[in-house]
Design an enzyme around this catalytic site. Structure first.
Site, mmCIF file in Angstrom:
data_model
loop_
_atom_site.group_PDB
_atom_site.id
_atom_site.type_symbol
_atom_site.label_atom_id
_atom_site.label_comp_id
_atom_site.label_asym_id
_atom_site.label_seq_id
_atom_site.Cartn_x
_atom_site.Cartn_y
_atom_site.Cartn_z
ATOM 1 N N GLU A 221 4.480 -34.982 33.097
ATOM 2 C CA GLU A 221 5.847 -34.842 33.578
ATOM 3 C C GLU A 221 6.251 -33.386 33.788
ATOM 4 O O GLU A 221 6.015 -32.530 32.934
ATOM 5 C CB GLU A 221 6.827 -35.494 32.600
ATOM 6 C CG GLU A 221 8.255 -35.522 33.098
ATOM 7 C CD GLU A 221 9.180 -36.360 32.243
ATOM 8 O OE1 GLU A 221 10.256 -36.728 32.745
ATOM 9 O OE2 GLU A 221 8.834 -36.654 31.079
ATOM 10 N N GLU B 203 15.684 -43.841 33.688
ATOM 11 C CA GLU B 203 15.732 -43.193 32.380
ATOM 12 C C GLU B 203 16.995 -42.350 32.354
ATOM 13 O O GLU B 203 17.021 -41.210 32.794
ATOM 14 C CB GLU B 203 14.503 -42.307 32.136
ATOM 15 C CG GLU B 203 14.483 -41.770 30.704
ATOM 16 C CD GLU B 203 13.472 -40.657 30.503
ATOM 17 O OE1 GLU B 203 12.612 -40.790 29.611
ATOM 18 O OE2 GLU B 203 13.560 -39.641 31.220
#
Length: 270
Positions: A154, A248
């Site tokens: 990420e 998210e």
């Protein structure tokens, strides 16, 4: 294939953590389906603590799938990272990720490498950090290749991570491994902070993109602030991305309201 929608779920986490559904996975899986999502992203501290067969059965019954496994709770709860100054904690993180790969092989989903990658400041200097992370990832990529599992690293904004902040920086690092089993994980909240030309930078990352998190610029549900989701979705389609957009975000004003807002808004964008 068209893009699909996933929602994050965690059994237990801090109130301010950006996970939407909370509570036992046995309840969150059917609830995600009821809310209109195609898949669910499970955030887990230790794969030894979950029942893979029960998750698969729950998904079959609900008509959805597991899209991804978040591993950050291994750091948040247990304090382990792949670069930790203490060797036993590095070993624990490595073994934990081995088991996450095994779990992902059973669930047919990707494994997110975010907080568990650690920070340069944990080590003290960049060269040693990269040496430790590279060694660990080479080992994990080999296991992922054998298992047919994709790992996604990420890109996180500078206020939460002192390395791998931009898509370009993270992609360059990933390309050094020469494996299709390590890909880029992008997040609209982080891109809103770091990227100068979001659509162009998505295009440059192209087929390296393996997973996408979505939240608006205020980290609440998509459609509650000013992020350009239409532009990002168009860029992802042009890049050939066919995975999920996984919500998210902060579960505000409450998890169900946030989930319904995200699902309705993103369906409209798609």
């Amino acid at each position: 294939m068209s893009l699909s929608l996933a929602i994050t779920a965690v059994e237990e986490a801090a109130p301010g953590a950006p996970f939407v559904l909370r509570g036992p996975f046995a309840q969150s899986i059917p609830h995600a389906a009821e809310l209109g999502f195609d898949a669910i992203e499970l955030h887990i501290a230790d794969p030894a603590e979950v029942d893979a067969e029960a998750i698969l059965e729950g998904c079959r019954d609900a008509g959805i799938r597991v899209s991804s496994i978040g591993t950050g709770l291994a750091f948040l709860r247990d304090g382990v990272t792949l670069v930790h100054p203490e060797e036993p904690k590095r070993a624990t993180a490595l073994h934990r990720l081995e088991h996450f790969i095994d779990l992902a092989a059973r669930l047919d989903c990707v494994v997110i490498i975010g907080l568990i990658k650690g920070q340069v400041r944990d080590v003290g200097e960049r060269t040693l950090y990269l040496q430790r992370l590279t060694e660990a990832l080479r080992h994990l990529i080999a296991r992922a290749e054998r298992a047919g599992v994709t790992l996604v690293l990420e890109a996180v904004n500078r206020y939460e991570s002192d390395i791998f902040n931009t898509l370009a920086e993270t992609t360059t690092f990933i390309e050094g491994f020469g494996s299709d089993r390590l890909k880029l994980h992008i997040d609209t909240f982080h891109m809103n902070v770091e990227e100068d030309r979001i659509a162009a930078n998505i295009a440059a990352a192209g087929s390296r993109i393996g997973h996408v998190h979505v939240a608006d610029s205020n980290r609440r549900a998509p459609g509650t602030a000013h992020y350009d989701f239409g532009g990002t979705i168009s860029a992802l389609k042009d890049a050939g991305y066919t995975g999920v957009l996984s919500v998210e975000c902060l579960g505000l004003p409450d998890p169900d309201t946030a989930a319904r807002q995200a699902q309705r808004f993103l369906k409209g964008c798609l």
